[in-house]
Design a protein around this motif. Structure first.
Motif, PDB file in Angstrom:
ATOM      1  N   GLY A 222      26.539 -52.170 -56.130  1.00  0.00           N
ATOM      2  CA  GLY A 222      24.957 -53.242 -56.830  1.00  0.00           C
ATOM      3  C   GLY A 222      25.612 -54.048 -57.609  1.00  0.00           C
ATOM      4  O   GLY A 222      24.592 -54.953 -57.769  1.00  0.00           O
ATOM      5  N   ALA A 223      26.729 -55.110 -57.189  1.00  0.00           N
ATOM      6  CA  ALA A 223      27.066 -56.379 -58.134  1.00  0.00           C
ATOM      7  C   ALA A 223      26.396 -57.106 -56.573  1.00  0.00           C
ATOM      8  O   ALA A 223      26.274 -57.364 -55.025  1.00  0.00           O
ATOM      9  CB  ALA A 223      28.275 -56.642 -57.976  1.00  0.00           C
ATOM     10  N   CYS A 224      26.069 -58.329 -56.832  1.00  0.00           N
ATOM     11  CA  CYS A 224      25.490 -59.651 -55.615  1.00  0.00           C
ATOM     12  C   CYS A 224      26.593 -60.687 -55.210  1.00  0.00           C
ATOM     13  O   CYS A 224      26.943 -61.048 -56.017  1.00  0.00           O
ATOM     14  CB  CYS A 224      24.534 -60.468 -56.848  1.00  0.00           C
ATOM     15  SG  CYS A 224      23.580 -61.655 -55.490  1.00  0.00           S
ATOM     16  N   VAL A 225      26.965 -60.316 -54.239  1.00  0.00           N
ATOM     17  CA  VAL A 225      27.562 -60.624 -53.700  1.00  0.00           C
ATOM     18  C   VAL A 225      27.477 -61.922 -52.913  1.00  0.00           C
ATOM     19  O   VAL A 225      27.656 -62.666 -51.588  1.00  0.00           O
ATOM     20  CB  VAL A 225      28.957 -59.824 -52.471  1.00  0.00           C
ATOM     21  CG1 VAL A 225      29.544 -59.394 -53.701  1.00  0.00           C
ATOM     22  CG2 VAL A 225      28.337 -58.742 -52.237  1.00  0.00           C
ATOM     23  N   GLY A 226      25.695 -62.059 -52.219  1.00  0.00           N
ATOM     24  CA  GLY A 226      24.427 -62.957 -51.661  1.00  0.00           C
ATOM     25  C   GLY A 226      23.721 -63.317 -51.074  1.00  0.00           C
ATOM     26  O   GLY A 226      23.227 -61.998 -52.496  1.00  0.00           O
ATOM     27  N   CYS A 227      23.634 -63.674 -49.985  1.00  0.00           N
ATOM     28  CA  CYS A 227      21.679 -63.497 -49.707  1.00  0.00           C
ATOM     29  C   CYS A 227      21.548 -63.655 -48.862  1.00  0.00           C
ATOM     30  O   CYS A 227      22.535 -64.151 -47.749  1.00  0.00           O
ATOM     31  CB  CYS A 227      20.668 -64.391 -51.006  1.00  0.00           C
ATOM     32  SG  CYS A 227      21.190 -65.971 -50.762  1.00  0.00           S
ATOM     33  N   VAL A 228      20.323 -63.218 -48.214  1.00  0.00           N
ATOM     34  CA  VAL A 228      19.990 -63.447 -46.464  1.00  0.00           C
ATOM     35  C   VAL A 228      19.302 -65.079 -46.758  1.00  0.00           C
ATOM     36  O   VAL A 228      18.007 -64.324 -47.841  1.00  0.00           O
ATOM     37  CB  VAL A 228      19.980 -62.582 -45.721  1.00  0.00           C
ATOM     38  CG1 VAL A 228      19.896 -62.878 -44.414  1.00  0.00           C
ATOM     39  CG2 VAL A 228      21.157 -61.399 -45.754  1.00  0.00           C
ATOM     40  N   ALA A 229      18.888 -65.582 -46.370  1.00  0.00           N
ATOM     41  CA  ALA A 229      18.177 -66.939 -46.303  1.00  0.00           C
ATOM     42  C   ALA A 229      17.386 -67.275 -44.642  1.00  0.00           C
ATOM     43  O   ALA A 229      18.123 -66.985 -43.719  1.00  0.00           O
ATOM     44  CB  ALA A 229      18.011 -67.241 -46.811  1.00  0.00           C
ATOM     45  N   GLN A 230      15.779 -67.539 -44.406  1.00  0.00           N
ATOM     46  CA  GLN A 230      15.469 -68.187 -43.140  1.00  0.00           C
ATOM     47  C   GLN A 230      15.534 -69.325 -43.233  1.00  0.00           C
ATOM     48  O   GLN A 230      14.774 -69.832 -44.044  1.00  0.00           O
ATOM     49  CB  GLN A 230      14.450 -67.281 -43.354  1.00  0.00           C
ATOM     50  CG  GLN A 230      14.214 -67.921 -41.376  1.00  0.00           C
ATOM     51  CD  GLN A 230      13.020 -67.297 -41.358  1.00  0.00           C
ATOM     52  OE1 GLN A 230      12.280 -66.270 -42.100  1.00  0.00           O
ATOM     53  NE2 GLN A 230      13.059 -66.235 -39.755  1.00  0.00           N
ATOM     54  N   ASP A 231      15.715 -70.446 -42.289  1.00  0.00           N
ATOM     55  CA  ASP A 231      15.299 -71.540 -42.021  1.00  0.00           C
ATOM     56  C   ASP A 231      14.111 -71.170 -41.085  1.00  0.00           C
ATOM     57  O   ASP A 231      13.974 -71.049 -40.422  1.00  0.00           O
ATOM     58  CB  ASP A 231      16.731 -72.039 -40.309  1.00  0.00           C
ATOM     59  CG  ASP A 231      16.314 -73.914 -40.508  1.00  0.00           C
ATOM     60  OD1 ASP A 231      15.507 -73.931 -40.789  1.00  0.00           O
ATOM     61  OD2 ASP A 231      17.226 -74.715 -40.377  1.00  0.00           O
ATOM     62  N   LEU A 232      12.991 -72.364 -41.590  1.00  0.00           N
ATOM     63  CA  LEU A 232      11.610 -72.382 -41.368  1.00  0.00           C
ATOM     64  C   LEU A 232      11.440 -72.939 -40.660  1.00  0.00           C
ATOM     65  O   LEU A 232      10.120 -73.105 -40.183  1.00  0.00           O
ATOM     66  CB  LEU A 232      11.258 -72.502 -43.233  1.00  0.00           C
ATOM     67  CG  LEU A 232      11.458 -71.887 -44.452  1.00  0.00           C
ATOM     68  CD1 LEU A 232      10.767 -72.254 -45.664  1.00  0.00           C
ATOM     69  CD2 LEU A 232      10.806 -70.411 -43.697  1.00  0.00           C
ATOM     70  N   ARG A 233      12.284 -73.699 -40.150  1.00  0.00           N
ATOM     71  CA  ARG A 233      11.794 -74.419 -38.379  1.00  0.00           C
ATOM     72  C   ARG A 233      12.851 -73.809 -37.764  1.00  0.00           C
ATOM     73  O   ARG A 233      11.880 -73.931 -36.651  1.00  0.00           O
ATOM     74  CB  ARG A 233      12.992 -75.952 -38.869  1.00  0.00           C
ATOM     75  CG  ARG A 233      11.949 -76.602 -40.095  1.00  0.00           C
ATOM     76  CD  ARG A 233      12.594 -77.932 -40.904  1.00  0.00           C
ATOM     77  NE  ARG A 233      14.309 -77.934 -40.989  1.00  0.00           N
ATOM     78  CZ  ARG A 233      15.049 -78.609 -41.736  1.00  0.00           C
ATOM     79  NH1 ARG A 233      14.524 -80.101 -41.250  1.00  0.00           N
ATOM     80  NH2 ARG A 233      15.756 -78.249 -41.883  1.00  0.00           N
ATOM     81  N   THR A 234      13.743 -73.312 -37.989  1.00  0.00           N
ATOM     82  CA  THR A 234      14.595 -73.150 -36.191  1.00  0.00           C
ATOM     83  C   THR A 234      13.871 -71.228 -36.585  1.00  0.00           C
ATOM     84  O   THR A 234      14.369 -70.446 -35.382  1.00  0.00           O
ATOM     85  CB  THR A 234      15.884 -73.039 -36.050  1.00  0.00           C
ATOM     86  OG1 THR A 234      16.575 -72.623 -37.496  1.00  0.00           O
ATOM     87  CG2 THR A 234      16.116 -74.737 -36.465  1.00  0.00           C
ATOM     88  N   MET A 235      13.693 -70.667 -37.486  1.00  0.00           N
ATOM     89  CA  MET A 235      13.637 -69.717 -37.593  1.00  0.00           C
ATOM     90  C   MET A 235      15.490 -69.066 -38.035  1.00  0.00           C
ATOM     91  O   MET A 235      14.953 -67.324 -37.801  1.00  0.00           O
ATOM     92  CB  MET A 235      12.420 -68.716 -36.876  1.00  0.00           C
ATOM     93  CG  MET A 235      11.052 -69.534 -37.122  1.00  0.00           C
ATOM     94  SD  MET A 235      10.593 -69.532 -38.970  1.00  0.00           S
ATOM     95  CE  MET A 235       9.761 -67.955 -38.480  1.00  0.00           C
ATOM     96  N   ASP A 236      16.057 -69.207 -37.943  1.00  0.00           N
ATOM     97  CA  ASP A 236      17.724 -68.562 -38.235  1.00  0.00           C
ATOM     98  C   ASP A 236      17.963 -67.186 -39.094  1.00  0.00           C
ATOM     99  O   ASP A 236      17.286 -68.389 -40.678  1.00  0.00           O
ATOM    100  CB  ASP A 236      18.431 -69.627 -38.075  1.00  0.00           C
ATOM    101  CG  ASP A 236      19.000 -70.245 -36.418  1.00  0.00           C
ATOM    102  OD1 ASP A 236      18.580 -69.275 -35.424  1.00  0.00           O
ATOM    103  OD2 ASP A 236      19.267 -71.295 -36.267  1.00  0.00           O
ATOM    104  N   VAL A 237      18.307 -66.570 -38.919  1.00  0.00           N
ATOM    105  CA  VAL A 237      18.518 -66.412 -40.711  1.00  0.00           C
ATOM    106  C   VAL A 237      19.905 -65.386 -40.080  1.00  0.00           C
ATOM    107  O   VAL A 237      20.461 -65.715 -39.604  1.00  0.00           O
ATOM    108  CB  VAL A 237      17.438 -64.022 -40.005  1.00  0.00           C
ATOM    109  CG1 VAL A 237      17.993 -63.829 -41.303  1.00  0.00           C
ATOM    110  CG2 VAL A 237      16.547 -64.678 -39.301  1.00  0.00           C
ATOM    111  N   ARG A 238      20.171 -66.330 -41.569  1.00  0.00           N
ATOM    112  CA  ARG A 238      22.185 -65.754 -42.039  1.00  0.00           C
ATOM    113  C   ARG A 238      22.432 -65.521 -42.926  1.00  0.00           C
ATOM    114  O   ARG A 238      21.243 -65.807 -44.485  1.00  0.00           O
ATOM    115  CB  ARG A 238      21.994 -67.455 -41.936  1.00  0.00           C
ATOM    116  CG  ARG A 238      23.363 -68.189 -41.551  1.00  0.00           C
ATOM    117  CD  ARG A 238      23.481 -69.401 -41.213  1.00  0.00           C
ATOM    118  NE  ARG A 238      23.602 -70.757 -40.667  1.00  0.00           N
ATOM    119  CZ  ARG A 238      23.891 -71.660 -41.093  1.00  0.00           C
ATOM    120  NH1 ARG A 238      24.783 -71.513 -42.077  1.00  0.00           N
ATOM    121  NH2 ARG A 238      23.477 -72.722 -39.674  1.00  0.00           N
TER     122      ARG A 238
END
Ligand SMILES: Cc1cc2nc3c(=O)[nH]c(=O)nc-3n(C[C@H](O)[C@H](O)[C@H](O)COP(=O)(O)OP(=O)(O)OC[C@H]3O[C@@H](n4cnc5c(N)ncnc54)[C@H](O)[C@@H]3O)c2cc1C
Ligand code: SF4
Ligand code: FES
Lengths: 672, 257
Positions: A182-198
Motif C-alpha cells: 500500500g505504499a505509493c511507488v508512482g502514478c499514472v498520468a495522461q498527456d492531454l494533447r496526444t491522450m497517451d497514458v503512461r
C-alpha cells in the motif's frame, strides 16, 4: 512507462507549492519529474495578488505573526505548524527576492510592507499588482535551469541523458500506483494533447495540484484541481476540514466567474454598507449617512468576520434594491468615499486592483465607459467563494517542546506511505480562515517542507520504486487506458451533458454549502449530489476525438469533484457550530468545547465516512484533537442574535459565482 | 453618447482543425449564442461547449481551447478575435461583436493542437536557450535592491508568455530560429537582477547567437500588441546595445592576443 534510471520523485502540479517542492528536491540533488495539467506558467496562483507575510517590520515578531494567524483561523490550525511558518517566513521572503521576484523596497534597502486585514502590523511584502504571477514565473525559470543540469546517481556519477528536473506539461494525474504494502511507488498520468497514458515510477509522490474549489466546478476547460484529492481519497487517504472554505466580502460578479476585489481596498479604509430603506432608489452617493447601515470593515473585523456580517445581513433580507428589475439583491456597497479623497492619488494606489472590474464590471457598457474610474461612488459587492481550507490530512513533526523538526520524513506525509501533499490540496495550515498574505508564503513553505520530507523518506526507505517489477506499473497503466477509451466511446441516452451536470453541482453547492448552512438543506444537497453522480455515469461523452479530447478529462475531473464535494457536505453537516465565515443559524456561535477539533473524513464504499481516529505511516493513532499548547485561544465573539433564514429568492446565493482576487495597487503602505 | 441597440444574438465563426496533422479538416463553423450581460468571447465558447450545434443544425464536437484562469492573468486564452490578437476572457462581445458577428481563429505562429488550442512549448524552450533564469545560489540574505531598480524590473516582469508579440512579429516563425521579443525581454529582466548578472556573459553569447537579437527586424509590432504594456522595443534596444558592446569587447580582446 516513462523511462528513467534516476530514482526520481514525482511532483504533481506546477503552482507555487509544486514548484517550491521541485526546486527544493533539485537543491538536494534529488531528480524530479514535474507533472502539470496545464503548461507551467498557467497555474491558479498567478491570480493571487496579495503578497507574502513575514515578520520583517520594526517591532514585529514571528510570535505576533503566529498569534494573528491563529486568531484569524479561529484556533483550528496546528499551532506548532503556524509558528514554524512564521519563523521561516522572513527567510523565505528573501529567497523569493533572490529568485528574482521584484519585491518593492525602500531607499534604505528594506522591504515595503503592507498591512492587510487581520494583521496587527504591516507585514506583507509584495511585487506590485501580481505577487503570485511574479513568484510562479521566477520559480518556473529556476526549474528551467535544473532541466539543463544532469541527474546523478547515489554515488554522484552523472546519468547521461537524464536531466535533474524534467517537466511534463499538459499531463493530467489519473491514478496512484501502490505496491503490495500500500505504499505509493508512482502514478499514472495522461498527456492531454496526444491522450497517451503512461506510468511514472517514483520513490515518492508529492501532490501539489491546488485544492478543492467546491462551488467553482463549473469553470469548464479548467483542470479541476479536486481531481488529485479524489484520486488520493479513492486510494484510502484521509481528508480533513473539507467543509471549510474562505469567502470574500468583495465578490464583484462577472460573466464567466466571480471576480473578487483584493483585500487591498480595505487597507485604503473602504467600508461596507446597505441602505436602510429596502426600496432605496437613489445612487449610493446620494444616500445620507444616517440612512445607511454599516456592516463593518475587514480592517477592524478581519475578512471572514466581515463576510459573515454580509451573509447575516443578506439572510435577514437586507441588500441593494435594483430599481430596474424591482428586486432586492444580496449585495452591499463597498464605499471608498471617493468624494472625500484625491481621485488621482487613489487611482495610483488602487487602480491596478480595478483592472478586471474596469474590463468586465457591471457599469461601463460602452468603450468610453471603460476609461472612467469605476469607483466614483461605490462598488456593488457580494460574498464570493475563495480558496478551500480543507484537504488531505497531512502529518507534522513537532518535538516534545512543540517546536518543529523540519528534517523529518513525517512532514506533509499523508496517510499513504510515500505520498506527500502541499498547497491547498493538503488541509491548510490556516485553520478556519487564512490571514491574508499567509497563503503564498504558506504554499512555498509547505512545498519545501514536503520536498525535504520526501527526500528524507527516499533516503531512509529500504524499498525503492526501481526494485518494483514492471507489472506493478503496467496493470494500473492499462486500467487507466481502458477507462479512458470506455469514457470516450460512451454513448448515453438523451441530451444530458457533463457541462450541465457541472453547472448544476456548482449551483447546488453555492446555494446550500456556502457560508450560510442549514442541516436540512445539506441533507437535501447530499441527495442532489447522489443524483448528479448517477446522471454522470449515464452521460454520453460529447466528444469522440482521439487526440486533444477535452471532454474525457472533464468528465474524469467532474467525477472526482463530486466525490470531494460529497465529503465536504458531510463535513459541513457534522460541524454543529459557526466558525470562521461559516454560519449555521441553528448553532450560531463558535463552540470550542465541542468543536475545537478537526473533521476527518474518508471515502468509504458507500460514500463519505467520518473518522474518529486512524493510523498513519508515522503514528499509530491520529485523532481529531487540535493543539493549543503555545497560544491560549481567545474567546470567540459573544453570542450573535439568531437570524431568520427567509426563503425569499434573494437569499445569499453565490451559486454561479466564482472566486477571484483583483490586482492590488503598485504603490503602498503606511507603516501604521 | 446614445447607446446603440445591440443584437440579442451573436454569430460566432470558429476556425477549426481536428489536430496539427489534419490540415484536411480545417474549416469554419458558425454558432449562435445569446448576448448575455457582460458576456465575453469566453462566455460564447462556453455556451458552444454546452450545446455544440452549428447554425445549420449539425451536432459537432465541442470547440477545444485553453482557459485556465478565466480572468486576464495567464495569457493562454490569447487567440485571433476578428483577425486581431486578443484574449478570450476579457474580450466583451459588446465590444468585439457590436453588430452580432465575431470570428475566432487560433494564433498562427504556433503549432496547432486542436481548434483554438495552440502549443507554446517553443516559448519555454527559448527562455532556456537565452538562459533567462537568475540561478539561485541558496542565499537567504535580504537583496537590498534600490526602489528604482526594482521598479524597472517590475515593469518587465509581468510577461505572461501569451505569445501576442510573437504572433505580431514579421520575423518570428515557429520553425525559424528567432526567439522573439518575449524571450529577449526576459533575458534583459534577469540580467538586471544581482543573481542573474553573474551569468551575463553566457546569456549575452546566447543572445548574440543564431536566432538572437540580430534577427529583430525592428518592425515594432510587438510593443503595440503586448496586453501587459511591456516596453518591448526598449528591451530589444537595450539588449542590442549590450550585445554589440560584448561583441566589440570580445573582438578587441581577441585582436590583442
Ligand atoms: C484569480 C485568482 C485569485 C486568487 N486570489 C487569491 C488570494 O487573494 N489569496 C489566496 O490565498 N489565494 C488566492 N487564490 C488561490 C491561490 O492562487 C491558490 O490557492 C494557490 O495558487 C494554490 O497554489 P498551488 O501551488 O497549490 O496550485 P496552483 O497554482 O493552482 O497550481 C496547481 C497546478 O496543478 C496542476 N494540476 C491541476 N490538476 C492537475 C492534475 N490532475 N494533474 C496534474 N497537474 C494538475 C495545474 O496545472 C497547476 O500547475 C487565487 C486564485 C485565482 C485563480
Ligand atoms: S511580452 Fe507581452 S505580448 Fe509578448 S508574450 Fe509577454 S505578455 Fe505576451
Ligand atoms: S484565461 Fe487566463 S488570460 Fe484568459
Amino acid at each position: 512507462m516513462a523511462r528513467t534510471r534516476a530514482r526520481r520523485v514525482v511532483v504533481v502540479g506546477g503552482g507555487v507549492a509544486g514548484l517550491a517542492a521541485a526546486l527544493e528536491l533539485c537543491r538536494a540533488g534529488v531528480p524530479v519529474d514535474v507533472l502539470c495539467a496545464t503548461s507551467l506558467r498557467r497555474s491558479h496562483v498567478e491570480g493571487s495578488p496579495a503578497g507574502l507575510n513575514a515578520a520583517l517590520g520594526d517591532g514585529d515578531s514571528p510570535r505576533d505573526h503566529a498569534a494573528d494567524a491563529l486568531r484569524v483561523g479561529q484556533y483550528l490550525a496546528s499551532q506548532a505548524r503556524v509558528l514554524a511558518l512564521a519563523l521561516a517566513a522572513p527567510e523565505l521572503v528573501h529567497v523569493v527576492e533572490r529568485l528574482g521576484v521584484p519585491l518593492q523596497g525602500r531607499a534604505d534597502g528594506s522591504l515595503l510592507l503592507r498591512r492587510l486585514p487581520g494583521s496587527t502590523r504591516p507585514r506583507t511584502a509584495f511585487a506590485g499588482a501580481a505577487t503570485g504571477l511574479e513568484l510562479v514565473h521566477a520559480l518556473d525559470a529556476e526549474l528551467a535551469r535544473h532541466e539543463l543540469a544532469p541527474a546523478t546517481d547515489a554515488r554522484g556519477a552523472k546519468l547521461p541523458g537524464e536531466p535533474l528536473a524534467r517537466r511534463f506539461e499538459h499531463w493530467d494525474l489519473c491514478e496512484l500506483v501502490l505496491d503490495g504494502d500500500g505504499a505509493c511507488v508512482g502514478c499514472v498520468a495522461q498527456d492531454l494533447r496526444t491522450m497517451d497514458v503512461r506510468a511514472f515510477r517514483a520513490e515518492a509522490v508529492v501532490l501539489a495540484e491546488s485544492g478543492p474549489s467546491l462551488a467553482r466546478t463549473s469553470s469548464s476547460g479548467v483542470p479541476s484541481a479536486e481531481h488529485a484529492l479524489a484520486v488520493a481519497l479513492r486510494a484510502g487517504a484521509v481528508a480533513q476540514n473539507l467543509e471549510l472554505q474562505a469567502f470574500h466580502p468583495t465578490g464583484l460578479g462577472g460573466p464567466d466567474r466571480q471576480h473578487v476585489l483584493s483585500e487591498l481596498a480595505f487597507a485604503e479604509g473602504a467600508r461596507l454598507w446597505v441602505p436602510l430603506d429596502r426600496k432605496e432608489r437613489r445612487a449610493p452617493e446620494d444616500v445620507p449617512e444616517r440612512e445607511r447601515e454599516h456592516l463593518g470593515s475587514p480592517g477592524e473585523l478581519g475578512m471572514a468576520a466581515t463576510a459573515r456580517a454580509l451573509v447575516r445581513a443578506f439572510a435577514e433580507g437586507r441588500g441593494i434594491f435594483d430599481p430596474e428589475r424591482e428586486v432586492l439583491e444580496p449585495l452591499a456597497w463597498l464605499d471608498l468615499e471617493v468624494h472625500k479623497r484625491d481621485a488621482a492619488e487613489l487611482e495610483l494606489r488602487l487602480g491596478a486592483s480595478f483592472e478586471t472590474y474596469r474590463a468586465l464590471g457591471p457599469r461601463p457598457r460602452t468603450r468610453a465607459g471603460h476609461e472612467t474610474l469605476p469607483y466614483r461612488g461605490a462598488l456593488k459587492v457580494g460574498v464570493a467563494p475563495g480558496r478551500s481550507l480543507g484537504g488531505l490530512w497531512v502529518d507534522f513533526a513537532a518535538r516534545a517542546d512543540a517546536t518543529a523538526d523540519l528534517d523529518s520524513p513525517r512532514n506533509h506525509a499523508t496517510t499513504l506511505a510515500g505520498l506527500y501533499a502541499a498547497g491547498p490540496v493538503a488541509c491548510s495550515p490556516h485553520g478556519a480562515g487564512a490571514l491574508p498574505g499567509d497563503e503564498l508564503v504558506g504554499d512555498l513553505f509547505g512545498g519545501r517542507l514536503a520536498a525535504r520530507a520526501a527526500a528524507a523518506y527516499r533516503a531512509g526507505s529500504e524499498r525503492s520504486a526501481s526494485d518494483q517489477p514492471s507489472s506493478t506499473f503496467e496493470a494500473p497503466e492499462s486500467a487507466v487506458r481502458a477507462a479512458v477509451e470506455k469514457l470516450r466511446e460512451r454513448e448515453g441516452d438523451g441530451e444530458d451533458s457533463p457541462y450541465a451536470i457541472a453547472d448544476e453541482l456548482a449551483q447546488a453547492m453555492g446555494a446550500s454549502c456556502g457560508p450560510l448552512r442549514d442541516d436540512a438543506a445539506l441533507d437535501a444537497l447530499l441527495a442532489t449530489q447522489a443524483a448528479l453522480a448517477a446522471r454522470l455515469e449515464a452521460t454520453p461523452c460529447p466528444d469522440r476525438a482521439t487526440r486533444a479530447n477535452q471532454a474525457v478529462p472533464f468528465m474524469r475531473h467532474l467525477a472526482g469533484a463530486l466525490d470531494v464535494a460529497r465529503l465536504a457536505v458531510a463535513g459541513a453537516r457534522a460541524r454543529a457550530e459557526s466558525r470562521g465565515v461559516h454560519y449555521k443559524p441553528a448553532a450560531p456561535t463558535r463552540d470550542d468545547a465541542g468543536w475545537l477539533r478537526a473533521t476527518l473524513l474518508r471515502l468509504g464504499a458507500s460514500g463519505p465516512e467520518l473518522v474518529g481516529a486512524f493510523a498513519s505511516p508515522f503514528a499509530e493513532r491520529v485523532t481529531d484533537a487540535v493543539d493549543t499548547a503555545l497560544f491560549a485561544p481567545e474567546p470567540g465573539p459573544a453570542a450573535e442574535p439568531a437570524v431568520r433564514v427567509e426563503a425569499h429568492d434573494e437569499a445569499p446565493r453565490p451559486a454561479k459565482k466564482k472566486k477571484r482576487a483583483g490586482k492590488p495597487a503598485d504603490e503602498e503602505p503606511s507603516d501604521g | 453618447m446614445a447607446e446603440r441597440r445591440l443584437s440579442d444574438k451573436v454569430r460566432v465563426r470558429v476556425l477549426r482543425q481536428d489536430a496539427f496533422d489534419r490540415k484536411d479538416t480545417r474549416r469554419w463553423e458558425e454558432f449562435e449564442v445569446a448576448r448575455g450581460e457582460r458576456a465575453t468571447v469566453l462566455s460564447a465558447l462556453r455556451a458552444i461547449q454546452r450545446a455544440p450545434r452549428t447554425v445549420d443544425g449539425r451536432a459537432v464536437a465541442p470547440v477545444a481551447w485553453e482557459t485556465p484562469c478565466l480572468e486576464h492573468a495567464c495569457g493562454v486564452c490569447t487567440m485571433l478575435v476578428n483577425g486581431v490578437v486578443g484574449q478570450a476572457c476579457t474580450s466583451l462581445l459588446d465590444v468585439v461583436a457590436p453588430k452580432g458577428r465575431v470570428s475566432l481563429a487560433p494564433l498562427g505562429k504556433f503549432p496547432l493542437v486542436r481548434d483554438l488550442w495552440v502549443d507554446r512549448q517553443r516559448m519555454t524552450d527559448d527562455l532556456k536557450r537565452v538562459r533567462a533564469f537568475v540561478g539561485y545560489d541558496g542565499s537567504t540574505d535580504a537583496l537590498g535592491e534600490s526602489p528604482a531598480a526594482q521598479a524597472e524590473r517590475l515593469l518587465l516582469a509581468s510577461c505572461t508568455s501569451c505569445g501576442a508579440c510573437l504572433e505580431a512579429c514579421p520575423q518570428y516563425h515557429h520553425d525559424g530560429a528567432y526567439v522573439g521579443a518575449a524571450a529577449i525581454n526576459q533575458a534583459r529582466l534577469v540580467g538586471l537582477h544581482e543573481g542573474g548578472a553573474l551569468d551575463r556573459g553566457a546569456r549575452l553569447d546566447a543572445l548574440m547567437g543564431d536566432g538572437g537579437i540580430a534577427s529583430c527586424g525592428k518592425a515594432q509590432n510587438c510593443v503595440e500588441v503586448c496586453p501587459q504594456g511591456i516596453p518591448l522595443t526598449e528591451s530589444l534596444g537595450s539588449v542590442a546595445r549590450d550585445t554589440s558592446k560584448r561583441f566589440l569587447f570580445g573582438w578587441l580582446l581577441g585582436a590583442r592576443r
